[in-house]
Design a protein around this motif. Structure first.
Motif, short mmCIF file in Angstrom:
data_model
loop_
_atom_site.label_atom_id
_atom_site.label_comp_id
_atom_site.label_asym_id
_atom_site.label_seq_id
_atom_site.Cartn_x
_atom_site.Cartn_y
_atom_site.Cartn_z
N GLY A 147 0.83 -1.20 0.00
CA GLY A 147 0.00 0.00 0.00
C GLY A 147 0.86 1.25 0.00
O GLY A 147 2.07 1.20 0.20
N CYS A 148 0.20 2.37 -0.21
CA CYS A 148 0.83 3.68 -0.15
C CYS A 148 1.29 3.94 1.28
O CYS A 148 0.50 3.81 2.22
CB CYS A 148 -0.18 4.72 -0.60
SG CYS A 148 0.35 6.42 -0.34
N SER A 149 2.55 4.32 1.48
CA SER A 149 3.06 4.52 2.84
C SER A 149 2.44 5.74 3.50
O SER A 149 2.45 5.85 4.72
CB SER A 149 4.58 4.66 2.82
OG SER A 149 4.96 5.80 2.12
N THR A 150 1.89 6.63 2.72
CA THR A 150 1.29 7.83 3.28
C THR A 150 -0.13 7.57 3.78
O THR A 150 -0.49 8.00 4.88
CB THR A 150 1.26 8.96 2.23
OG1 THR A 150 2.59 9.16 1.74
CG2 THR A 150 0.73 10.26 2.82
N CYS A 151 -0.93 6.87 2.97
CA CYS A 151 -2.36 6.76 3.32
C CYS A 151 -2.87 5.33 3.35
O CYS A 151 -4.06 5.11 3.58
CB CYS A 151 -3.19 7.61 2.35
SG CYS A 151 -3.29 6.90 0.69
N LYS A 152 -1.99 4.33 3.10
CA LYS A 152 -2.34 2.91 3.21
C LYS A 152 -3.29 2.40 2.12
O LYS A 152 -3.79 1.28 2.20
CB LYS A 152 -2.96 2.57 4.58
CG LYS A 152 -2.17 3.05 5.78
CD LYS A 152 -0.98 2.16 6.07
CE LYS A 152 -0.40 2.39 7.45
NZ LYS A 152 0.27 3.70 7.57
N TYR B 1 0.51 8.45 -9.51
CA TYR B 1 0.20 9.10 -8.24
C TYR B 1 -0.86 8.31 -7.50
O TYR B 1 -1.78 7.75 -8.11
CB TYR B 1 -0.35 10.51 -8.49
CG TYR B 1 0.50 11.34 -9.42
CD1 TYR B 1 1.58 12.06 -8.93
CD2 TYR B 1 0.22 11.38 -10.77
CE1 TYR B 1 2.37 12.82 -9.77
CE2 TYR B 1 1.01 12.13 -11.64
CZ TYR B 1 2.08 12.85 -11.13
OH TYR B 1 2.86 13.59 -11.97
N CYS B 2 -0.76 8.33 -6.18
CA CYS B 2 -1.78 7.71 -5.34
C CYS B 2 -3.12 8.41 -5.57
O CYS B 2 -3.20 9.64 -5.55
CB CYS B 2 -1.36 7.82 -3.89
SG CYS B 2 -2.62 7.20 -2.75
N ILE B 3 -4.16 7.62 -5.78
CA ILE B 3 -5.47 8.19 -6.08
C ILE B 3 -6.05 8.92 -4.87
O ILE B 3 -6.87 9.82 -5.00
CB ILE B 3 -6.42 7.06 -6.57
CG1 ILE B 3 -7.53 7.63 -7.44
CG2 ILE B 3 -6.98 6.26 -5.42
CD1 ILE B 3 -8.33 6.55 -8.14
N LYS B 4 -5.61 8.55 -3.67
CA LYS B 4 -6.17 9.18 -2.48
C LYS B 4 -5.37 10.41 -2.03
O LYS B 4 -5.92 11.49 -1.89
CB LYS B 4 -6.25 8.18 -1.33
CG LYS B 4 -6.92 8.79 -0.11
CD LYS B 4 -7.09 7.79 1.01
CE LYS B 4 -7.84 8.43 2.17
NZ LYS B 4 -7.54 7.74 3.42
N CYS B 5 -4.06 10.22 -1.80
CA CYS B 5 -3.28 11.32 -1.21
C CYS B 5 -2.45 12.08 -2.24
O CYS B 5 -1.89 13.13 -1.93
CB CYS B 5 -2.40 10.81 -0.09
SG CYS B 5 -1.02 9.81 -0.65
N GLY B 6 -2.33 11.54 -3.47
CA GLY B 6 -1.67 12.29 -4.54
C GLY B 6 -0.15 12.19 -4.55
O GLY B 6 0.50 12.80 -5.40
N VAL B 7 0.44 11.42 -3.64
CA VAL B 7 1.89 11.31 -3.61
C VAL B 7 2.36 10.57 -4.88
O VAL B 7 1.67 9.70 -5.39
CB VAL B 7 2.36 10.59 -2.32
CG1 VAL B 7 2.10 9.10 -2.39
CG2 VAL B 7 3.83 10.86 -2.06
N THR B 8 3.53 10.96 -5.38
CA THR B 8 4.11 10.27 -6.54
C THR B 8 4.71 8.96 -6.07
O THR B 8 5.54 8.94 -5.17
CB THR B 8 5.21 11.13 -7.18
OG1 THR B 8 4.68 12.43 -7.46
CG2 THR B 8 5.71 10.51 -8.47
ZN LIG Z 1 -1.62 7.57 -0.71
#
Ligand SMILES: [Zn+2]
Length: 110
Positions: A16-21, A72-79
């Motif tokens: 998962g995305c480390s920022t928002c899972k 980019y993450c669809i939720k938090c937008g991080v690359t």
């Molecule tokens: Zn994210």
């Protein structure tokens, strides 16, 4: 971007995305761990979910010129990495349509 529906993956190991899972990929779609991203090690995946693809651009890499799209993450937008649209070197063609995710930006979500 408007409303976006997130997919949830199931399986033995989910990245998962480390920022928002947000779920991104499973171990089953991983093709290689031997890649380098912008921030260190990176993984090559057959497919990922819950990402937005940016505009195509040409990028010179150690393995030659490629047309890639940042993802980019669809939720938090991080690359998170990039997608290979096109590889110019015949030996690199297997990457086309595949995705790179930066290891440092992934977490296990299980
Ligand atoms: Zn994210």
């Amino acid at each position: 971007m408007g409303m976006s529906y997130r997919q949830y993956l199931a399986g033995a190991r989910i990245y998962g995305c480390s920022t928002c899972k947000t779920h991104l990929a499973t171990i089953h779609s991983m093709l290689s761990r031997a890649f380098n991203g912008q921030h260190g090690r990176a993984y090559l995946f057959e497919g990922v979910v819950n990402v937005v693809e940016g505009k195509p651009c040409d990028r010179q890499m150690t393995t030659g010129n490629h047309t890639v799209r940042d993802i980019y993450c669809i939720k938090c937008g991080v690359t998170l990495g990039w997608k290979y649209d096109k590889a110019y070197d015949p030996s690199q063609k297997y990457k086309e349509g595949k995705y790179i995710l930066e290891r440092n930006l992934l977490v296990d979500v299980q």
